[in-house]
Design a protein around this motif. Sequence first.
Motif, PDB file in Angstrom:
ATOM      1  N   THR A 210     -61.834  56.723 -17.046  1.00  0.00           N
ATOM      2  CA  THR A 210     -62.212  57.055 -15.669  1.00  0.00           C
ATOM      3  C   THR A 210     -61.435  57.783 -14.961  1.00  0.00           C
ATOM      4  N   PHE A 211     -61.623  58.799 -14.371  1.00  0.00           N
ATOM      5  CA  PHE A 211     -60.815  59.505 -13.618  1.00  0.00           C
ATOM      6  C   PHE A 211     -59.742  58.842 -12.579  1.00  0.00           C
ATOM      7  N   ALA A 212     -58.521  59.524 -12.603  1.00  0.00           N
ATOM      8  CA  ALA A 212     -57.258  58.858 -11.930  1.00  0.00           C
ATOM      9  C   ALA A 212     -57.203  59.505 -10.525  1.00  0.00           C
ATOM     10  N   GLY A 213     -57.975  60.821 -10.339  1.00  0.00           N
ATOM     11  CA  GLY A 213     -57.823  61.604  -9.192  1.00  0.00           C
ATOM     12  C   GLY A 213     -57.822  60.669  -7.817  1.00  0.00           C
ATOM     13  N   PRO A 214     -59.082  60.046  -7.733  1.00  0.00           N
ATOM     14  CA  PRO A 214     -59.108  59.661  -6.322  1.00  0.00           C
ATOM     15  C   PRO A 214     -57.788  58.508  -6.195  1.00  0.00           C
ATOM     16  N   ALA A 215     -57.575  57.795  -7.066  1.00  0.00           N
ATOM     17  CA  ALA A 215     -56.197  56.983  -6.815  1.00  0.00           C
ATOM     18  C   ALA A 215     -55.049  57.810  -6.490  1.00  0.00           C
ATOM     19  N   VAL A 216     -54.713  58.886  -7.372  1.00  0.00           N
ATOM     20  CA  VAL A 216     -53.570  59.567  -7.065  1.00  0.00           C
ATOM     21  C   VAL A 216     -53.595  60.420  -5.838  1.00  0.00           C
ATOM     22  N   MET A 217     -54.879  60.653  -5.382  1.00  0.00           N
ATOM     23  CA  MET A 217     -54.804  61.301  -3.949  1.00  0.00           C
ATOM     24  C   MET A 217     -54.512  60.415  -3.048  1.00  0.00           C
ATOM     25  N   SER A 218     -55.123  59.079  -3.038  1.00  0.00           N
ATOM     26  CA  SER A 218     -55.097  57.945  -2.037  1.00  0.00           C
ATOM     27  C   SER A 218     -53.519  57.749  -1.996  1.00  0.00           C
ATOM     28  N   LEU A 219     -52.835  57.735  -3.179  1.00  0.00           N
ATOM     29  CA  LEU A 219     -51.306  57.332  -3.222  1.00  0.00           C
ATOM     30  C   LEU A 219     -50.568  58.401  -2.532  1.00  0.00           C
ATOM     31  N   LYS A 220     -50.901  59.507  -2.873  1.00  0.00           N
ATOM     32  CA  LYS A 220     -50.046  60.669  -2.436  1.00  0.00           C
ATOM     33  C   LYS A 220     -50.091  60.968  -0.718  1.00  0.00           C
TER      34      LYS A 220
END
Length: 298
Positions: A210-220
């Motif tokens: 699963t792509f981690a991008g959405p979670a990474v963007m949300s956290l940053k």
Amino acid sequence: MKNYIEYLLFKFFVFIARILPFEITQRFAKLFGLFAYHIIPYRKKVALDNLRRSFPEKNEKQIKQILKMAYVNLFITFFEFMCFPKLKIDDVRKLVKIENFNYVTEALEKGSGLILMSGHFGNWELSALVSGIEIGKPLHIIVKTQRNKLVDAEINKWRCWFGNKVIPMEKAFRESLKILSDGGIVALLADQSAPKESIYVNFLGRPASTFAGPAVMSLKAKAPIVMGFAIREKNFKYRIVFEKLDFDFNSGSDDEKILKLTQLHTSILEKYIRLYPDHWLWFHRRWKHQPPQSLSKT
């Protein structure tokens, strides 16, 4: 030459969709979906395998009925999408009812932008269109560039018809962080298979890359995530239901937060797929990658 022939065929279906009244187009699309189920074997084996493994409690007749209606959902979605340029805002508002919109407004009030997510569920294109209209500011939709550039340019125009904008996937991360820092809205789908080296979360009973991008963007960006699902009723109207993600940004390491947040949005999507299994696009090879042995046992 091949791309041009594909584009001409594509434009033929666009012509059919737009020459008919919208309600007739929807019903024609349903018939076309039933025809496709019986005649066009597009990834049918993949879809059946996905369904059998996701719903082991269902018998073969139930599985095939879900798949049949998934074909119907797919073609209704396509034909409705083709009709966007002939719809007015009042037409769109008559088509949908919205539930839990307060989750969207409350998230935007925090001032850190908003990540609006969904999956290939119901009419996901309509969900983005309606969300932009109701919020009153554009969604910046992350899109995968289509192989046929003529078709790609056309469908991106439809996505932007009422003011939304598109971001090509290859430049999405940096642009999305800038949009979020300005208090804007990024919209995306995150339910396709990610590369083998990605993180794995449980999805419909199996580990799925699963792509981690959405979670990474949300956290940053400290940007909240809200999910939206367009549920088609029997009368061809829609309920668009929003779900917020309750998440503690201050608990755990970065890796733990990314994994937890990714599992959280995946589980919410799974909830709606289990409620409306014919609404999801079962044709993806969603579980084509297997996690390392050590992960698969955890």
